[in-house]
Motif scaffolding. Structure first.
Motif, PDB file in Angstrom:
ATOM      1  N   TYR A  30       0.827  -1.207   0.000  1.00  0.00           N
ATOM      2  CA  TYR A  30       0.000   0.000   0.000  1.00  0.00           C
ATOM      3  C   TYR A  30       0.868   1.266   0.000  1.00  0.00           C
ATOM      4  O   TYR A  30       0.536   2.261  -0.655  1.00  0.00           O
ATOM      5  CB  TYR A  30      -0.972   0.014   1.182  1.00  0.00           C
ATOM      6  CG  TYR A  30      -2.213  -0.793   0.920  1.00  0.00           C
ATOM      7  CD1 TYR A  30      -3.168  -0.362   0.007  1.00  0.00           C
ATOM      8  CD2 TYR A  30      -2.447  -1.994   1.589  1.00  0.00           C
ATOM      9  CE1 TYR A  30      -4.314  -1.094  -0.245  1.00  0.00           C
ATOM     10  CE2 TYR A  30      -3.593  -2.746   1.345  1.00  0.00           C
ATOM     11  CZ  TYR A  30      -4.517  -2.284   0.424  1.00  0.00           C
ATOM     12  OH  TYR A  30      -5.646  -3.015   0.171  1.00  0.00           O
ATOM     13  N   ALA A  31       1.987   1.250   0.717  1.00  0.00           N
ATOM     14  CA  ALA A  31       2.872   2.420   0.752  1.00  0.00           C
ATOM     15  C   ALA A  31       3.449   2.693  -0.637  1.00  0.00           C
ATOM     16  O   ALA A  31       3.481   3.849  -1.093  1.00  0.00           O
ATOM     17  CB  ALA A  31       3.990   2.204   1.765  1.00  0.00           C
ATOM     18  N   LEU A  32       3.911   1.650  -1.312  1.00  0.00           N
ATOM     19  CA  LEU A  32       4.442   1.827  -2.668  1.00  0.00           C
ATOM     20  C   LEU A  32       3.361   2.344  -3.610  1.00  0.00           C
ATOM     21  O   LEU A  32       3.605   3.222  -4.441  1.00  0.00           O
ATOM     22  CB  LEU A  32       5.020   0.512  -3.197  1.00  0.00           C
ATOM     23  CG  LEU A  32       6.383   0.122  -2.647  1.00  0.00           C
ATOM     24  CD1 LEU A  32       6.697  -1.326  -2.980  1.00  0.00           C
ATOM     25  CD2 LEU A  32       7.452   1.045  -3.214  1.00  0.00           C
ATOM     26  N   TRP A  33       2.151   1.790  -3.488  1.00  0.00           N
ATOM     27  CA  TRP A  33       1.047   2.217  -4.350  1.00  0.00           C
ATOM     28  C   TRP A  33       0.746   3.703  -4.137  1.00  0.00           C
ATOM     29  O   TRP A  33       0.516   4.447  -5.087  1.00  0.00           O
ATOM     30  CB  TRP A  33      -0.182   1.352  -4.085  1.00  0.00           C
ATOM     31  CG  TRP A  33      -1.274   1.550  -5.089  1.00  0.00           C
ATOM     32  CD1 TRP A  33      -2.462   2.193  -4.891  1.00  0.00           C
ATOM     33  CD2 TRP A  33      -1.286   1.108  -6.444  1.00  0.00           C
ATOM     34  NE1 TRP A  33      -3.212   2.174  -6.042  1.00  0.00           N
ATOM     35  CE2 TRP A  33      -2.518   1.507  -7.018  1.00  0.00           C
ATOM     36  CE3 TRP A  33      -0.374   0.408  -7.237  1.00  0.00           C
ATOM     37  CZ2 TRP A  33      -2.856   1.234  -8.332  1.00  0.00           C
ATOM     38  CZ3 TRP A  33      -0.723   0.127  -8.544  1.00  0.00           C
ATOM     39  CH2 TRP A  33      -1.943   0.550  -9.088  1.00  0.00           C
ATOM     40  N   ARG A  34       0.750   4.141  -2.871  1.00  0.00           N
ATOM     41  CA  ARG A  34       0.502   5.561  -2.586  1.00  0.00           C
ATOM     42  C   ARG A  34       1.593   6.434  -3.208  1.00  0.00           C
ATOM     43  O   ARG A  34       1.312   7.512  -3.725  1.00  0.00           O
ATOM     44  CB  ARG A  34       0.428   5.809  -1.080  1.00  0.00           C
ATOM     45  CG  ARG A  34      -0.914   5.498  -0.470  1.00  0.00           C
ATOM     46  CD  ARG A  34      -1.028   5.978   0.964  1.00  0.00           C
ATOM     47  NE  ARG A  34       0.004   5.442   1.840  1.00  0.00           N
ATOM     48  CZ  ARG A  34      -0.073   4.267   2.470  1.00  0.00           C
ATOM     49  NH1 ARG A  34      -1.145   3.503   2.330  1.00  0.00           N
ATOM     50  NH2 ARG A  34       0.909   3.857   3.248  1.00  0.00           N
ATOM     51  N   GLU A  35       2.851   5.977  -3.151  1.00  0.00           N
ATOM     52  CA  GLU A  35       3.952   6.738  -3.751  1.00  0.00           C
ATOM     53  C   GLU A  35       3.788   6.840  -5.262  1.00  0.00           C
ATOM     54  O   GLU A  35       4.141   7.844  -5.871  1.00  0.00           O
ATOM     55  CB  GLU A  35       5.295   6.072  -3.445  1.00  0.00           C
ATOM     56  CG  GLU A  35       5.753   6.191  -2.020  1.00  0.00           C
ATOM     57  CD  GLU A  35       7.027   5.380  -1.753  1.00  0.00           C
ATOM     58  OE1 GLU A  35       7.714   4.994  -2.722  1.00  0.00           O
ATOM     59  OE2 GLU A  35       7.328   5.152  -0.568  1.00  0.00           O
ATOM     60  N   MET A  36       3.258   5.780  -5.865  1.00  0.00           N
ATOM     61  CA  MET A  36       3.113   5.732  -7.318  1.00  0.00           C
ATOM     62  C   MET A  36       1.889   6.494  -7.817  1.00  0.00           C
ATOM     63  O   MET A  36       1.837   6.891  -8.984  1.00  0.00           O
ATOM     64  CB  MET A  36       3.021   4.274  -7.781  1.00  0.00           C
ATOM     65  CG  MET A  36       4.295   3.498  -7.588  1.00  0.00           C
ATOM     66  SD  MET A  36       4.074   1.743  -7.912  1.00  0.00           S
ATOM     67  CE  MET A  36       3.577   1.744  -9.631  1.00  0.00           C
TER      68      MET A  36
END
Length: 148
Positions: free
Chosen positions: A86-92
């Motif tokens: 989820y953290a990576l998705w938010r960054e992307m």
């Protein structure tokens, strides 16, 4: 055998009660309540000055009052790989063409590992999804791939 105070009554311990007491104390910390203010809140809501003296219903009332005052209870996720996905998705999200919705993330996860949502990933599947997201993010940052 010496009986502990909670064993003196014939009532069974209420399952989840200790978790509720812990949540009340998390709320106390999150709201920044000092001891006097915290005990005044307990007294006002339940008539008790200690959360351990409260019934499970009273603990629900205390939590409801804390939520009214701004306490945001969060569901813990004991799978760090899910949090990382989820953290990576938010960054992307800013780099994605669409809105970066949860549905889009679920579709990505399903394409990667045939699992319907990040919450259902086991650790090896989570690592695979994380590495795929990192690679995709890197390609987007370099401009060598479409943005979703």
């Amino acid at each position: 055998m010496t009986r502990k105070p909670h064993m003196l009554s014939n009532e069974k311990a209420t399952p989840g009660r200790s978790d509720m007491v812990k949540k009340v104390h998390v709320g106390r910390r999150q709201l920044g309540l000092d001891d006097v203010t915290y005990r005044a809140l307990l007294q006002r809501v339940t008539g008790h000055v200690s959360s351990t003296a409260c019934s499970i219903g009273q603990l629900h009332d205390v939590l409801a009052e804390m939520k009214r005052l701004g306490f945001k209870a969060s569901r813990p996720n004991h799978k760090p790989w899910v949090r990382k996905v989820y953290a990576l998705w938010r960054e992307m999200r800013p780099m994605l063409r669409g809105d970066g919705s949860k549905e889009a993330l679920r579709a990505f996860v399903e394409r990667c590992v045939s699992v319907s949502a990040p919450e259902f990933l086991d650790e090896p599947q989570g690592r695979k999804v994380i590495e795929a997201l990192k690679a995709w993010k890197s390609r987007m940052e370099k401009g060598t791939v479409s943005h979703g």
